[in-house]
Design an enzyme around this catalytic site. Structure first.
Site, PDB file in Angstrom:
ATOM      1  CD  GLU A 260      -2.674   1.717   2.368  1.00 29.47           C
ATOM      2  OE1 GLU A 260      -2.762   2.998   2.325  1.00 29.47           O
ATOM      3  OE2 GLU A 260      -2.733   0.833   3.228  1.00 29.47           O
ATOM      4  CB  CYS A 294      -1.866   6.617   2.400  1.00 31.42           C
ATOM      5  SG  CYS A 294      -2.933   5.153   3.070  1.00 31.42           S
TER       6      CYS A 294
END
Length: 497
Positions: A260, A294
């Site tokens: 990720e 994020c």
């Protein structure tokens, strides 16, 4: 409280169920933003200690992989109870290391307790072998088998959630783990090891070593991890820039990776969007944890007719949700990076909006940014920009700070807005705001993103749902049955009958 530590404390390595502080292990300072005062020290992993941890995990795998599923889940359930009981302690470490708010640390705590308790909901069904019969009469048993020793590289911004995520699913699936703790949050990650050990996790199943803060040393440690023949796969959470380097090394040694990576997450509003709801979701989505997530909202694509009203509502909403005028940034370097992006945008014609500055005069805004840059505290006020263009660096670069950009599009030109979202290099999370759910669902199908959320901010995660990105935001999925599948491989066993 007895668990409080002073700056003489040194976070140890956690290898084979034991705390280690080798005499030759390098140490480094861990500081608390925004003052950057010394919090404590930490031992840093070295190639030698990484190899020791891999050996420990390899030895533990033989028995752990054969441990009945019910026993594994019992340990994880007990870990949830202990974590809940020791919530004050882990929140103390969390808040000291990243200066996260109590609300953010509480969310992390509750999310992790829930993750530990719910992993069993799908684990049994996902791991249950499937028996099929071929047309040639052969019987096939299709089983999901743990990889072996899994490497994990976690990060600091949601240290409890991301630290546990890096090891929970691999361990539940029968793997053992060597985890590199984030150098900015080593105590929080070390505490995860202590909690699981206290719950009965056998020695060696989880090993936690703080990654060294210097990029060169960190690269050496990660390569040591990946090149070891006992490491069968790696999961990594971090920036796209670092992730690409890790992926390159993993490819060199033929190791699969789950990643990720960074985002530049978009909120796309349609002309019928509720501006009150939109303003609230933008404020929380952009400024939660100072924008250091994020999935933080960084770009808002707004129909021209809604922009004036939205600006007014944002200015009034920000102080209601964020009572403090400044938000802590993890390091001074990170703060300067954010300010550099904003300064470039203002010099090119963008306008800053904030409760801290009322003038739209470019020179006043540049003076305002200069004052922020000269302030020694690593903190910034929540900001948003208008008059942003695609040529500005901030349009394409993840700021990882408390700022987002409003870009206007003509009310009926939704196709252009979708194209703008899809043309970004990354694709982690996108929000669509509309009063028409069917229309929003149709547009969601056109968006290139790992997740699309309708009438909700871009920041959203649920342990039962798959989580991950596309394009430069990574590959593979954490969460639910999809995460379990990532940390197992398929074995086909046939029998002539």
């Amino acid at each position: 409280m007895s668990f409080k530590k002073d700056d003489s404390f040194c976070v140890p390595l956690w290898i084979n169920g034991t705390t280690l502080r080798p005499e030759d292990s390098p140490t480094y300072d861990v500081t608390t933003p925004p003052s950057q005062s010394l919090t404590w020290k930490a031992c840093a992993a070295t190639p030698t200690t990484i190899n020791e941890a891999i050996q420990s995990a390899s030895q533990a795998f033989t028995s752990w992989s054969k441990t009945p599923l019910s026993e594994r889940l019992s340990i994880l359930s007990k870990a949830a109870d202990i974590l809940e009981l020791k919530g004050d302690e882990v929140q103390y470490y969390f808040e000291k290391e990243i200066s996260g708010t109590e609300a953010w640390s509480s969310f992390n705590l509750n999310f992790c307790v829930g993750s530990l308790r719910s992993i069993g909901d799908v684990l049994g069904d996902t791991l249950r072998p499937e028996v099929i019969k071929g047309k040639d009469g052969m019987k096939g048993t299709i089983a999901r088998v743990p990889h072996g020793v899994v490497g994990a590289v976690s990060t600091w911004n949601a240290p409890l959630i991301l630290g546990l995520r890096a090891c929970l699913t691999p361990i539940a699936a029968g793997n053992t783990v060597v985890m590199l703790a984030a150098p900015l949050a080593p105590m929080t990650h070390y505490f995860i090891g202590l909690i699981l050990h206290a719950a009965g996790l056998p020695a060696g199943v989880l090993n936690v070593l703080p990654a060294p803060p210097a990029p060169k040393d960190a690269a050496e440690v990660v390569e040591t991890l990946l090149k070891h023949p006992r490491i069968r796969c790696l999961n990594f959470t971090g920036s796209t820039t670092v992730g690409r380097k890790v992926h390159e090394v993993a490819g060199r040694y033929g190791k699969p990776v789950i990643m990720e990576l960074g985002g530049k997450c978009v909120a796309l509003a349609l002309k019928n969007a509720d501006t009150d709801k939109l303003a609230q979701e933008l404020v929380v989505g952009a400024y939660l944890n100072s924008g250091q997530i994020c999935m933080s909202t960084e770009l808002a694509l707004i129909p021209s007719r809604l922009v004036p009203t939205l600006i007014e509502k944002l200015i009034s909403t920000i102080p209601k949700i964020l009572p403090h005028p400044r938000l802590p940034i993890i390091t001074h370097h990170s703060k300067q990076k954010v300010l550099k992006l904003i300064t470039d945008a203002v010099q090119r014609g963008a306008i800053i909006h904030s409760a801290s500055i009322s003038s739209d005069d470019q020179y006043s805004q540049l003076d305002f940014l200069k004052e922020l840059a000269e302030d020694t505290n690593s903190s910034l006020p929540p900001l948003f920009l208008t008059k942003v263009t695609q040529e500005m660096e901030i349009y394409n670069t993840e700021s990882f700070g408390p700022v987002f950009c409003i870009l206007e599009y003509k009310d009926d030109n939704v196709d252009k807005a979708v194209k703008m979202a899809n043309d970004l290099e990354v694709g982690l999370s996108v929000s669509i705001f509309s009063a028409d759910e069917d229309e929003a669902m149709n547009i969601a199908g056109e968006i290139d993103s790992g997740a699309v959320h309708i009438n909700h901010m871009t920041v959203y995660d649920n342990p039962a749902f798959p989580h991950g990105g596309v394009k430069a935001s990574g590959f593979g999925r954490f969460g639910g049955k999809w995460g379990i599948e990532e940390f197992t491989y398929i074995k086909t066993i046939t029998a002539a009958i």
